[in-house]
Design a protein around this motif. Structure first.
Motif, PDB file in Angstrom:
ATOM      1  N   MET A 293       0.632  -1.483   0.157  1.00 44.61           N
ATOM      2  CA  MET A 293       0.191  -0.047   0.031  1.00 44.61           C
ATOM      3  C   MET A 293       1.275   1.274   0.087  1.00 44.61           C
ATOM      4  N   TRP A 294       1.509   1.390   1.059  1.00 43.90           N
ATOM      5  CA  TRP A 294       2.582   2.618   0.680  1.00 43.90           C
ATOM      6  C   TRP A 294       3.705   2.653   2.018  1.00 43.90           C
ATOM      7  N   SER A 295       4.452   3.466   1.926  1.00 45.63           N
ATOM      8  CA  SER A 295       6.158   2.898   2.838  1.00 45.63           C
ATOM      9  C   SER A 295       5.996   4.728   2.553  1.00 45.63           C
ATOM     10  N   ARG A 296       7.671   4.878   3.528  1.00 51.22           N
ATOM     11  CA  ARG A 296       8.477   6.268   3.636  1.00 51.22           C
ATOM     12  C   ARG A 296       9.911   5.718   3.924  1.00 51.22           C
ATOM     13  N   SER A 297      10.925   6.172   2.593  1.00 49.67           N
ATOM     14  CA  SER A 297      12.079   5.210   3.228  1.00 49.67           C
ATOM     15  C   SER A 297      12.563   6.790   3.661  1.00 49.67           C
ATOM     16  N   ASP A 298      13.927   6.892   4.642  1.00 51.10           N
ATOM     17  CA  ASP A 298      14.774   8.135   4.668  1.00 51.10           C
ATOM     18  C   ASP A 298      16.077   7.754   4.098  1.00 51.10           C
ATOM     19  N   PHE A 299      16.434   9.168   3.460  1.00 51.31           N
ATOM     20  CA  PHE A 299      18.321   8.567   2.889  1.00 51.31           C
ATOM     21  C   PHE A 299      18.894   9.835   3.429  1.00 51.31           C
ATOM     22  N   ILE A 300      20.580   9.742   3.882  1.00 55.89           N
ATOM     23  CA  ILE A 300      21.000  10.829   3.614  1.00 55.89           C
ATOM     24  C   ILE A 300      22.236  10.623   1.965  1.00 55.89           C
ATOM     25  N   VAL A 301      22.269  11.946   1.394  1.00 57.92           N
ATOM     26  CA  VAL A 301      23.081  11.615   0.171  1.00 57.92           C
ATOM     27  C   VAL A 301      24.256  12.671   0.870  1.00 57.92           C
ATOM     28  N   ASP A 302      25.439  11.666   0.797  1.00 56.62           N
ATOM     29  CA  ASP A 302      26.244  12.208   0.760  1.00 56.62           C
ATOM     30  C   ASP A 302      27.296  12.579  -0.265  1.00 56.62           C
ATOM     31  N   ASP A 303      28.354  12.767  -0.832  1.00 56.87           N
ATOM     32  CA  ASP A 303      29.434  13.080  -2.190  1.00 56.87           C
ATOM     33  C   ASP A 303      29.147  11.681  -2.754  1.00 56.87           C
ATOM     34  N   GLU A 304      28.910  10.447  -2.583  1.00 50.61           N
ATOM     35  CA  GLU A 304      28.846   8.862  -2.788  1.00 50.61           C
ATOM     36  C   GLU A 304      27.644   9.164  -3.505  1.00 50.61           C
ATOM     37  N   GLY A 305      26.644   9.959  -2.695  1.00 55.56           N
ATOM     38  CA  GLY A 305      25.130   9.620  -3.624  1.00 55.56           C
ATOM     39  C   GLY A 305      24.551   9.431  -2.368  1.00 55.56           C
ATOM     40  N   PRO A 306      23.458   8.232  -2.600  1.00 55.18           N
ATOM     41  CA  PRO A 306      21.985   8.056  -1.437  1.00 55.18           C
ATOM     42  C   PRO A 306      22.586   6.891  -0.727  1.00 55.18           C
ATOM     43  N   VAL A 307      22.303   7.161   0.950  1.00 52.59           N
ATOM     44  CA  VAL A 307      22.465   6.163   1.661  1.00 52.59           C
ATOM     45  C   VAL A 307      21.039   5.586   2.269  1.00 52.59           C
ATOM     46  N   TRP A 308      20.869   4.726   1.969  1.00 54.52           N
ATOM     47  CA  TRP A 308      18.951   4.199   2.516  1.00 54.52           C
ATOM     48  C   TRP A 308      19.772   4.007   4.367  1.00 54.52           C
ATOM     49  N   ILE A 309      18.384   4.822   5.090  1.00 57.15           N
ATOM     50  CA  ILE A 309      18.598   5.048   6.346  1.00 57.15           C
ATOM     51  C   ILE A 309      17.462   3.937   7.178  1.00 57.15           C
ATOM     52  N   GLU A 310      15.998   3.711   7.190  1.00 49.16           N
ATOM     53  CA  GLU A 310      15.530   3.959   7.299  1.00 49.16           C
ATOM     54  C   GLU A 310      14.076   3.479   6.989  1.00 49.16           C
TER      55      GLU A 310
END
Length: 326
Positions: free
Chosen positions: A268-285
């Motif tokens: 149905m739905w979800s939401r993922s959180d990320f940090i984007v650094d110099d190398e690209g996105p990092v998935w957090i949770e």
């Protein structure tokens, strides 16, 4: 399993738009959740609090067609209420018991998502059982493997409860003790410096694959990160939708959010959180039940994609009703 506190205040009969006007929808929600349809609260008894067994019996007697879940944290988002509803055969909005339980445990969810090729932050895990005899070497281990600063998180909490950022050994030891107040397992991650963004997934249209929503950029103004205060204090954070990322980075974040959604078996739905650094996105949770006020992150992203709040809620209800048919 504990009690379902004040259940009588959290169950409503919802009179939906014409196509669903005869449908009875049970609503489990926190007080700040807005339901954009005419609704009438009804009491299911004189008693304000029920044991789990009493609550389940009363839910069955009410004869609702489905349950709209808008709860966060333990008992609401961790698969337990979903499992109870599965047991008594009442369909509900959102992901199932397994996905909710997996997503709630940051350590296990991270391992699963990483196995799908998604970039995650390096980490070390501590448990209460080994912390008592391991703490003397913990600081040196963290400093060597991750370096300071680090992010310290209880394994199975939501809304950034118990989360701290430690810049040195003293703050690390203090942060570990805070995290252990909330959980028996603690995740210590390498601090990723970059832009914080979030990506919702829309996955409630029958016969269509999940699709990513526009990204939201999160800019806390009063906190060093998107902590509990930054999330729930009006004006404490700037939320910019769509996020200020180029097309390539935006597409990469969206692809990773879809992978995480599928890896965890979300529905149905979800939401993922990320940090984007110099190398690209990092998935957090990942969040299986994101915030649901009209100004929460997911509704903001849906609105940016042309989906009104009312349309969003209606689609979620229809998703739950299809569960009953299947």
């Amino acid at each position: 399993m504990g009690d379902l506190a004040s259940l009588s205040e959290r169950i409503s009969v919802i009179k939906l738009a014409t196509s669903l006007s005869k449908t009875r929808i049970g609503l489990l929600f926190f007080s700040k959740t807005t339901f954009p349809f005419e609704s009438s609260i009804f009491k299911i008894g004189d008693k304000g609090t029920f044991t789990t067994e009493e609550a389940l019996c009363k839910l069955k007697k009410i004869n609702v067609s489905a349950i709209f879940i808008a709860l966060h944290g333990a008992f609401g988002e961790d698969g337990r209420i979903q499992g109870l509803l599965d047991w008594i055969g009442i369909p509900y909005t959102g992901s199932g018991c397994f996905a909710c339980a997996l997503a709630m445990n940051k350590i296990r969810a991270k391992a699963v998502v990483k196995s799908f090729g998604v970039r995650v932050a390096e980490h070390i895990i501590f448990t209460q059982d080994n912390w008592s005899w391991d703490r003397t070497d913990a600081c040196s281990s963290v400093a060597k493997a991750l370096g300071f600063p680090v992010v310290i998180k209880p394994a199975s909490q939501g809304s950034s409860v118990g989360v701290t950022i430690a810049k040195d050994e003293k703050e690390f030891l203090d942060g570990i003790e805070i995290a252990f107040e909330w959980d028996r397992e603690v995740l210590v991650e390498k601090f990723i410096k970059g832009k914080e963004v979030t990506c919702g997934i829309w996955d409630c249209q029958e016969g269509l694959p999940p699709k990513p929503l526009p990204l939201t950029e999160i800019c806390p103004k009063t906190s060093s990160f998107f902590d509990y205060t930054a999330k729930y204090t009006p004006g404490a954070t700037d939320e910019i939708t769509p996020a200020r990322l180029d097309e390539t980075l935006t597409r990469k974040v969206q692809e990773m959010a879809i992978l995480a959604h599928k890896a965890i078996s979300c529905e149905m739905w979800s939401r993922s959180d990320f940090i984007v650094d110099d190398e690209g996105p990092v998935w957090i949770e990942i969040n299986t039940i994101p915030g649901l006020t009209p100004t929460s992150l997911y509704p903001q992203e849906a609105q940016c994609a042309g989906i009104s709040y009312k349309e969003m809620v209606k689609a979620f209800v229809e998703f739950a009703l299809r569960k009953r048919i299947s």
